[in-house]
Design a protein around this motif. Sequence first.
Motif, PDB file in Angstrom:
ATOM      1  N   ALA A 100       1.402   5.127   3.059  1.00  0.00           N
ATOM      2  CA  ALA A 100       1.355   4.623   1.687  1.00  0.00           C
ATOM      3  C   ALA A 100       0.071   3.816   1.534  1.00  0.00           C
ATOM      4  O   ALA A 100      -0.247   2.976   2.372  1.00  0.00           O
ATOM      5  N   TRP A 112      -0.120   3.010  -5.947  1.00  0.00           N
ATOM      6  CA  TRP A 112       0.120   3.418  -4.568  1.00  0.00           C
ATOM      7  C   TRP A 112       0.396   4.917  -4.516  1.00  0.00           C
ATOM      8  O   TRP A 112       1.157   5.447  -5.327  1.00  0.00           O
ATOM      9  N   VAL A 114       0.735   8.530  -1.636  1.00  0.00           N
ATOM     10  CA  VAL A 114       0.813   9.063  -0.279  1.00  0.00           C
ATOM     11  C   VAL A 114      -0.538   9.696   0.048  1.00  0.00           C
ATOM     12  O   VAL A 114      -1.016  10.568  -0.676  1.00  0.00           O
ATOM     13  N   PHE A 155       4.458   4.762   7.043  1.00  0.00           N
ATOM     14  CA  PHE A 155       5.831   5.179   6.759  1.00  0.00           C
ATOM     15  C   PHE A 155       6.646   5.180   8.054  1.00  0.00           C
ATOM     16  O   PHE A 155       6.089   5.341   9.147  1.00  0.00           O
ATOM     17  N   VAL A 176       8.540   6.517  -2.724  1.00  0.00           N
ATOM     18  CA  VAL A 176       7.946   7.698  -3.348  1.00  0.00           C
ATOM     19  C   VAL A 176       8.920   8.240  -4.394  1.00  0.00           C
ATOM     20  O   VAL A 176      10.077   8.531  -4.088  1.00  0.00           O
ATOM     21  N   LEU A 183       4.051   6.084  -5.407  1.00  0.00           N
ATOM     22  CA  LEU A 183       5.080   5.119  -5.022  1.00  0.00           C
ATOM     23  C   LEU A 183       5.249   4.072  -6.116  1.00  0.00           C
ATOM     24  O   LEU A 183       4.269   3.588  -6.685  1.00  0.00           O
ATOM     25  N   ARG A 221      10.356   7.732   3.343  1.00  0.00           N
ATOM     26  CA  ARG A 221       9.464   7.591   2.198  1.00  0.00           C
ATOM     27  C   ARG A 221       9.732   6.274   1.454  1.00  0.00           C
ATOM     28  O   ARG A 221       9.415   6.144   0.276  1.00  0.00           O
TER      29      ARG A 221
END
Length: 231
Positions: A100, A112, A114, A155, A176, A183, A221
Amino acid sequence: MVDKPVDTILLKLRGLYARAKELSENEISASNALIGLLDGLLQSGASTAQKKKIVAFYISEVGEQKKKRIKSDTDSARFSAASMRNQLDQAASLKGEQVAARVKSDDEKDEWFVVKVIHFDKETKEYEVLDEEPGDDEESTQKKYKLPMSYIIPFPKKGDPSSAPDFGQGRQVLAVYPGTTALYRATVASHRKRKSDDYILEFDDDEEDGALPQRAVPFYRVVALPEGHRQ
């Protein structure tokens, strides 16, 4: 429940502060006691030999207190250096992993996503990451960012639920949103029976028909909500 890595560092710093406070208080107590002895000795008319003995004892005690303080400072510095090396090693080990990342930040909100770690520079303490999802417009491509360590949260491992923190019902987290790589802040809606179970979350500003729908998100997640998060 302690959320790594930030809470672990804070706990270590608190322990070091408590130790330094204890040593300082001990030195003050010893100094006050010895000053009292010296005052009593001067008022009692003790012999020169006795005075010299007490003064020598006082100097010895003060010296021991200083040695303990110096040793504590040295040990703290060694601990801090070892802790930093450990953090840098852990950061370097994330190469190739999805994490993240706070890729954008302004006065109103943080964004934010991934991303995938491409490289970590131990000298600059910066990550190079790749946003693998292009934007919606036709000209959008994958983007790379250089981000400081504080902008990255690893994560939990997908294959190791036991290593992941367990956020209880009512806890606010960063998760997420299903079907995206973004996120958002969410609240844990119910207790999980097993650490491998999905979280049931209610995302902020996700209202439908006057209520917040509950959405399932895999445990790997979901991470701790960063302090001062803006959304």
